[in-house]
Design an enzyme around this catalytic site. Sequence first.
Site, mmCIF file in Angstrom:
data_model
loop_
_atom_site.group_PDB
_atom_site.id
_atom_site.type_symbol
_atom_site.label_atom_id
_atom_site.label_comp_id
_atom_site.label_asym_id
_atom_site.label_seq_id
_atom_site.Cartn_x
_atom_site.Cartn_y
_atom_site.Cartn_z
ATOM 1 N N ASP A 8 48.604 35.526 37.810
ATOM 2 C CA ASP A 8 47.630 35.688 36.923
ATOM 3 C C ASP A 8 47.960 36.478 35.861
ATOM 4 O O ASP A 8 48.116 37.452 35.957
ATOM 5 C CB ASP A 8 46.212 36.000 37.397
ATOM 6 C CG ASP A 8 45.635 34.840 38.457
ATOM 7 O OD1 ASP A 8 46.188 33.760 38.437
ATOM 8 O OD2 ASP A 8 44.376 35.004 38.819
ATOM 9 N N ASP A 129 36.305 25.102 38.813
ATOM 10 C CA ASP A 129 35.959 26.536 39.498
ATOM 11 C C ASP A 129 34.413 26.714 39.681
ATOM 12 O O ASP A 129 33.623 26.064 38.697
ATOM 13 C CB ASP A 129 36.210 27.620 38.536
ATOM 14 C CG ASP A 129 37.784 27.628 38.023
ATOM 15 O OD1 ASP A 129 38.563 27.157 39.035
ATOM 16 O OD2 ASP A 129 38.192 27.657 37.010
#
Length: 242
Positions: A8, A129
Amino acid sequence: MIFFPAIDLKGGRCVRLQQGEMATAIVFNDSPANQARVFAAAGASWLHVVDLDGAFAGKPVNGAAVDAILAAVTMPVQLGGGIRTLDRIAHWIERGIARVILGTVAVREPALVIEACRRYPGRIAVGLDARDGRVALQGWSEQTETSVIDAARRFEGAGVSAIIYTDIGRDGVLSGADVDGTVTLARAIGIPVIASGGVSSLADLQALKAAGDGIIAGVISGRALYDGRIDASAAIHLVEKS
């Protein structure tokens, strides 16, 4: 089942968040390219990369870091975060990204996903998500009332290569994967599902594999790899070879 180590990106560095909150970012490596090399050396067959800044900004921000990762390793890379136009999809595919992940735009503009799949067969994934089973957008900052299953079903037959399902409540907090939710989603749709969020141990991976082998296409792990709870080589062997 494929094991995807996660990188990330925030501010050009490799970080992890807790439950999607940018203020919780912990830097684990100043060089994403070096981190990619570590995962390659461990035997990873794929790499999962997210431009966190891009997810919030709605446009790619950490392009230089992504380019450095692509130059550092030969394994296929899937990339998400702020990719919301056909031009940007084309840009990343031309630069060597194996699979582009569309998140917010997939929910807001499903027609764009369909067109992207037509142009780039097998190269488009959708990232869903969720918090409490409902889809969240814009870097997890905007909550919707759409269920993950309903959102995923919109893409049946479109040619989407995978649905990447992240349980936000578990992401980065090492609370264990949402095995039941991921299996339920995978059984409800015909698109391959990749699990993400909460994996904290080899036991979690074993549980996910036992429940979802042949049903779940892959699993993504980040935080547990960085703090030493999971050894990347052992995880790859367990998920892909055992």
